[in-house]
Design a protein around this motif. Sequence first.
Motif, mmCIF file in Angstrom:
data_model
loop_
_atom_site.group_PDB
_atom_site.id
_atom_site.type_symbol
_atom_site.label_atom_id
_atom_site.label_comp_id
_atom_site.label_asym_id
_atom_site.label_seq_id
_atom_site.Cartn_x
_atom_site.Cartn_y
_atom_site.Cartn_z
ATOM 1 N N TYR A 4 0.843 -1.191 0.000
ATOM 2 C CA TYR A 4 0.000 0.000 0.000
ATOM 3 C C TYR A 4 0.883 1.247 0.000
ATOM 4 C CZ TYR A 4 -3.770 -3.186 1.209
ATOM 5 O OH TYR A 4 -4.678 -4.199 1.194
ATOM 6 N N GLY A 5 0.446 2.256 -0.722
ATOM 7 C CA GLY A 5 1.191 3.511 -0.766
ATOM 8 C C GLY A 5 0.268 4.671 -1.077
ATOM 9 N N GLU A 6 0.838 5.841 -1.154
ATOM 10 C CA GLU A 6 0.058 7.048 -1.426
ATOM 11 C C GLU A 6 -0.511 6.996 -2.838
ATOM 12 O OE1 GLU A 6 0.616 11.931 -1.287
ATOM 13 O OE2 GLU A 6 2.270 10.562 -0.802
ATOM 14 N N TYR A 7 -1.746 7.439 -2.992
ATOM 15 C CA TYR A 7 -2.426 7.421 -4.289
ATOM 16 C C TYR A 7 -2.016 8.669 -5.074
ATOM 17 C CZ TYR A 7 -6.240 7.052 -7.686
ATOM 18 O OH TYR A 7 -6.979 6.934 -8.829
ATOM 19 N N HIS A 8 -1.509 8.483 -6.297
ATOM 20 C CA HIS A 8 -0.986 9.609 -7.065
ATOM 21 C C HIS A 8 -1.770 9.896 -8.334
ATOM 22 C CE1 HIS A 8 2.592 10.072 -4.591
ATOM 23 N NE2 HIS A 8 2.782 8.763 -4.648
ATOM 24 N N ASP B 156 -7.835 12.078 -4.214
ATOM 25 C CA ASP B 156 -8.042 10.946 -3.314
ATOM 26 C C ASP B 156 -9.472 10.427 -3.448
ATOM 27 O OD1 ASP B 156 -8.163 9.123 -1.306
ATOM 28 O OD2 ASP B 156 -7.660 10.492 0.320
#
Length: 660
Positions: A5-9, A13
């Motif tokens: 899981y990681g930041e959505y780019h 959001d």
Amino acid sequence: MAYLYGEYHDGPDPLAPPYDVREALDGMGDAILSGSTPLDALRDLLRRGLPGAPDHRGLDDLLRQVRQRRRELRSNTRLDGTLEQARALLDKAIGQERAELRRETGDPPAGSLTPDPSDDARFREAMLDALPSDTSRAIQELSSYDWRSPAARRTFEELRDLLRREVLDSQFRGMRDALASPDPAAMERIRQMMTDLNEMLDRDARGEHTPDDFAEFMRKYGDMFPENPQNLEELVDQLARRAAAAQRLLASLTPEQRAELAGLIEQTLEQAGLAEQMRRLGESLYARRPDLAWETPERLSGEDPMGMGDAVTALQELADLGELESALRQDYPGARLDDIDEAAIRRALGRSAVDDLEALRRIERELEAQGYLRRHRGKLELTPKAVRRLGETALRRAFSSLESSRRGDHDQRDAGAAGELTGSTRPWRFGDEQPIDVVRTIVNGVRRGGGAPVTLSVDDFEIVETERRSAAAVCLLVDLSYSMALRGTWAAAKQTALALQALVTSKFPQDAVQIIGFSNYARVLRADELAGLEWDMVQGTNLHHALLIAGRHLDRHPDFEPVVLVVTDGEPTAHLLRNGVPRFDWPPSPETLALTLAEVDKMTRRRATINVFMLAADERLRDFVDEVARRNGGRVFSPSAERLGEYVVSDFLRSRRTRR
């Protein structure tokens, strides 16, 4: 299976809570309550960005970035790079040829029967000395020259390859890479592509083009079009913009540079066998997109030279940025955020700017979808729902200025509609509207049932008793004359009307409120038109007509306590004739004053006290309102524009407290 899981780019959001459009309306409210129209207030909001959403930029921020990019393009580069490269390679080839010729001018060996090679070498040197200074003409004369130096021949071929790549790249973006290697088959494929493209455009002009034709064309030549158009219209738009940028490149050069570069382009296309096809394409593109700035020069003042393909790309980007800047300004009639090209935003500022634009578009749509804005006959209007919220905002502002000792009276949220709490309760009866005493009701249920869970019956409910209050017929008379705008008091008057409307609606629902605006005529103002109301650019302060309308309102509610409040910045200068036409006189005529004071006397006989709020220190106005106070017994206030709402709300509350 393992998950990472990681930041959505890839965009906004998807799990973020929806934006609260009420905050956007409050952001518009400051401008609206200061006198702006709803459309201007919405534009101001979109320019500033969304309150409560600091991560999203407004139009002003996007516009600032676009202008910065235009400045960078103009100040860092110049357009004559291809000419400079061509001259350098030409000089290099001539220098290499001269060096070879100098080696050949030595004496022949003794007894040799071969002709003196120095004669041919000297002839060639003379030919090189006679070359024209114009680069394109010099290259044309050397195109049939038999080079003695192999190095010079290679340099001249490098020059011709450079021109071929740059000229084609200026018309078809990315073509320079396709011609990186001198492959005759690649040039033949380009010639065939040009032929097929012109034939497809001709079929489209005759109405014979089909989507299958375009699909087949892209299947064969799609690698030559890196922008990946999805249909013929997109392809035409891309080619036309680039062709127009190439024309602007020529227009942006000095006359000497323009002649040289035009000659180089013409030679290169002739040698490549593309001149006729390129001419046909240029005519077709111009006929389809004459709206583009084909001959508008662009001034670039930088130091770094660009090749022709890069220069055309820069000019194309400058044109796109110019259109984008115009769309972002939103200063033309009928401007909407949908006018802004999302693809242009992406090219100029990146994906994050697209997200910012979408957030602004969403808030504009949501304000309409959630019932705060509506479009009526092409005009943006506030709905009653929005006016109620703005009225609450204006009321909070008025209350925030009152002394803290008075806040207990107006900020009591649990008071019933009938009046103030007395501290006692009684059993609920059918038809009661007073608030329920929750604690006493639950206690009754516990006592009757003996424990948890508590089951309530009708007999358990008790209500809080409130002090009964008489109803009032409220008239607020607001001056709409142009002098209110000139003195800067119009916005304060509008805020006051909204605040009083909100106060009566929320805390005194039994009261009957009517807001009357007056200039040359007087008219009743609906609650939903108050926020977007503008002053009247006419002559006349017809208080006579306003008092007539107010009197009819009071007569319709004979059992209500009458409350009349007048907000004005000038003495009466108009009255209503018997035929319904207003009569204006300056200075005020005796007839105007007499008729107005006659309506004041009628208000006195109705037991209606008239309180006047003066927004100007005019001697004539002072004399008039003093006479009104003497005849009617009302009071006169001289508040500043900033404190008008506080004065009117405070006076209304005082009058209601004295009439319980």
